[in-house]
Design a protein around this motif. Structure first.
Motif, PDB file in Angstrom:
ATOM      1  N   ALA A   4       4.289  -9.377  -5.053  1.00  0.00           N
ATOM      2  CA  ALA A   4       4.104  -8.184  -5.754  1.00  0.00           C
ATOM      3  C   ALA A   4       4.311  -7.406  -4.223  1.00  0.00           C
ATOM      4  O   ALA A   4       4.669  -7.528  -3.019  1.00  0.00           O
ATOM      5  CB  ALA A   4       2.786  -7.951  -6.124  1.00  0.00           C
ATOM      6  N   SER A   5       4.874  -6.129  -5.039  1.00  0.00           N
ATOM      7  CA  SER A   5       4.665  -5.181  -3.488  1.00  0.00           C
ATOM      8  C   SER A   5       3.428  -4.181  -4.015  1.00  0.00           C
ATOM      9  O   SER A   5       3.216  -3.447  -5.077  1.00  0.00           O
ATOM     10  CB  SER A   5       6.397  -4.609  -3.146  1.00  0.00           C
ATOM     11  OG  SER A   5       5.740  -3.586  -2.828  1.00  0.00           O
ATOM     12  N   ARG A   9       1.340   5.408  -2.947  1.00  0.00           N
ATOM     13  CA  ARG A   9       2.451   6.485  -4.362  1.00  0.00           C
ATOM     14  C   ARG A   9       1.457   7.666  -4.563  1.00  0.00           C
ATOM     15  O   ARG A   9      -0.101   8.058  -4.299  1.00  0.00           O
ATOM     16  CB  ARG A   9       1.620   5.486  -5.312  1.00  0.00           C
ATOM     17  CG  ARG A   9       2.830   5.990  -6.660  1.00  0.00           C
ATOM     18  CD  ARG A   9       4.302   5.015  -6.595  1.00  0.00           C
ATOM     19  NE  ARG A   9       5.417   5.680  -7.653  1.00  0.00           N
ATOM     20  CZ  ARG A   9       5.887   5.553  -8.112  1.00  0.00           C
ATOM     21  NH1 ARG A   9       6.663   3.886  -7.606  1.00  0.00           N
ATOM     22  NH2 ARG A   9       6.367   5.747  -8.823  1.00  0.00           N
ATOM     23  N   GLU A  15       4.914   8.572 -13.555  1.00  0.00           N
ATOM     24  CA  GLU A  15       4.935   7.096 -13.914  1.00  0.00           C
ATOM     25  C   GLU A  15       2.889   7.153 -13.372  1.00  0.00           C
ATOM     26  O   GLU A  15       2.080   6.848 -14.738  1.00  0.00           O
ATOM     27  CB  GLU A  15       5.740   6.149 -13.068  1.00  0.00           C
ATOM     28  CG  GLU A  15       6.573   6.840 -13.368  1.00  0.00           C
ATOM     29  CD  GLU A  15       7.214   7.190 -12.468  1.00  0.00           C
ATOM     30  OE1 GLU A  15       6.945   7.810 -11.403  1.00  0.00           O
ATOM     31  OE2 GLU A  15       8.400   8.303 -13.100  1.00  0.00           O
ATOM     32  N   LEU A  19      -0.479   6.273 -16.380  1.00  0.00           N
ATOM     33  CA  LEU A  19      -1.606   5.211 -15.772  1.00  0.00           C
ATOM     34  C   LEU A  19      -2.817   5.835 -16.119  1.00  0.00           C
ATOM     35  O   LEU A  19      -3.327   5.338 -16.329  1.00  0.00           O
ATOM     36  CB  LEU A  19      -1.048   4.775 -14.384  1.00  0.00           C
ATOM     37  CG  LEU A  19      -1.784   3.418 -13.686  1.00  0.00           C
ATOM     38  CD1 LEU A  19      -1.337   2.493 -15.347  1.00  0.00           C
ATOM     39  CD2 LEU A  19      -0.996   2.774 -13.297  1.00  0.00           C
ATOM     40  N   ASN A  53      -0.140   1.531  -5.725  1.00  0.00           N
ATOM     41  CA  ASN A  53       0.657   0.979  -6.933  1.00  0.00           C
ATOM     42  C   ASN A  53       1.281  -0.127  -6.316  1.00  0.00           C
ATOM     43  O   ASN A  53       1.538  -0.414  -5.065  1.00  0.00           O
ATOM     44  CB  ASN A  53       2.311   1.826  -7.104  1.00  0.00           C
ATOM     45  CG  ASN A  53       2.844   1.238  -8.351  1.00  0.00           C
ATOM     46  OD1 ASN A  53       2.186   1.490  -8.515  1.00  0.00           O
ATOM     47  ND2 ASN A  53       3.578   1.032  -7.924  1.00  0.00           N
ATOM     48  N   VAL A  54       0.406  -1.278  -7.124  1.00  0.00           N
ATOM     49  CA  VAL A  54       1.820  -2.358  -7.132  1.00  0.00           C
ATOM     50  C   VAL A  54       2.539  -2.560  -8.186  1.00  0.00           C
ATOM     51  O   VAL A  54       2.485  -2.412  -9.005  1.00  0.00           O
ATOM     52  CB  VAL A  54      -0.084  -3.557  -7.749  1.00  0.00           C
ATOM     53  CG1 VAL A  54       0.766  -5.183  -7.769  1.00  0.00           C
ATOM     54  CG2 VAL A  54      -1.182  -2.801  -6.298  1.00  0.00           C
ATOM     55  N   GLY A  55       3.480  -3.077  -7.480  1.00  0.00           N
ATOM     56  CA  GLY A  55       4.214  -3.259  -8.305  1.00  0.00           C
ATOM     57  C   GLY A  55       5.248  -4.836  -8.404  1.00  0.00           C
ATOM     58  O   GLY A  55       4.756  -5.386  -7.552  1.00  0.00           O
ATOM     59  N   LYS A  56       6.429  -4.804  -8.999  1.00  0.00           N
ATOM     60  CA  LYS A  56       7.402  -6.346  -8.793  1.00  0.00           C
ATOM     61  C   LYS A  56       7.825  -5.547  -7.647  1.00  0.00           C
ATOM     62  O   LYS A  56       8.822  -4.920  -7.459  1.00  0.00           O
ATOM     63  CB  LYS A  56       8.026  -6.742 -10.086  1.00  0.00           C
ATOM     64  CG  LYS A  56       7.684  -7.948 -10.928  1.00  0.00           C
ATOM     65  CD  LYS A  56       8.621  -7.528 -11.856  1.00  0.00           C
ATOM     66  CE  LYS A  56       7.908  -8.684 -13.135  1.00  0.00           C
ATOM     67  NZ  LYS A  56       8.512  -8.818 -14.344  1.00  0.00           N
ATOM     68  N   LYS A  57       7.792  -6.699  -6.496  1.00  0.00           N
ATOM     69  CA  LYS A  57       9.479  -6.545  -4.981  1.00  0.00           C
ATOM     70  C   LYS A  57      10.181  -6.601  -5.842  1.00  0.00           C
ATOM     71  O   LYS A  57      11.285  -7.788  -6.129  1.00  0.00           O
ATOM     72  CB  LYS A  57       8.799  -7.514  -4.131  1.00  0.00           C
ATOM     73  CG  LYS A  57       9.166  -6.580  -2.501  1.00  0.00           C
ATOM     74  CD  LYS A  57       9.207  -8.557  -1.586  1.00  0.00           C
ATOM     75  CE  LYS A  57       7.483  -8.213  -1.717  1.00  0.00           C
ATOM     76  NZ  LYS A  57       7.089  -8.494  -0.284  1.00  0.00           N
ATOM     77  N   HIS A  58      11.805  -5.615  -5.221  1.00  0.00           N
ATOM     78  CA  HIS A  58      12.878  -5.618  -5.651  1.00  0.00           C
ATOM     79  C   HIS A  58      13.157  -6.297  -4.433  1.00  0.00           C
ATOM     80  O   HIS A  58      12.773  -7.062  -2.585  1.00  0.00           O
ATOM     81  CB  HIS A  58      13.531  -4.539  -5.820  1.00  0.00           C
ATOM     82  CG  HIS A  58      12.252  -3.572  -6.977  1.00  0.00           C
ATOM     83  ND1 HIS A  58      13.134  -4.059  -8.436  1.00  0.00           N
ATOM     84  CD2 HIS A  58      11.779  -2.574  -6.977  1.00  0.00           C
ATOM     85  CE1 HIS A  58      12.112  -3.754  -9.012  1.00  0.00           C
ATOM     86  NE2 HIS A  58      11.397  -2.815  -8.057  1.00  0.00           N
TER      87      HIS A  58
END
Length: 59
Positions: A4-5, A9, A15, A19, A53-58
């Motif tokens: 996670a990243s 934000r 977006e 949310l 913001n927490v999201g998938k790490k690219h």
């Protein structure tokens, strides 16, 4: 599981607003109004507030 990243934000981004609106609708559906304390976009944009913001790490 993907790493996670966590990133700062802007809460005014579409977006983020979507949310926040979904969260508010969910809280309104399960709690009486005096049991939760929603923060408006204006409050979330104050300099002493950090919106993350927490999201998938690219990769």
């Amino acid at each position: 599981m993907s790493p996670a990243s966590i990133q700062p934000r802007d809460p005014a981004l579409p977006e983020a607003l979507s949310l926040i609106q979904q969260r508010d609708a969910y809280l309104n559906s399960i709690y009486p109004p005096d049991s939760h304390h929603q923060m408006s976009k204006a409050v979330l944009m104050q300099t002493h507030i950090q919106f993350l913001n927490v999201g998938k790490k690219h990769r």
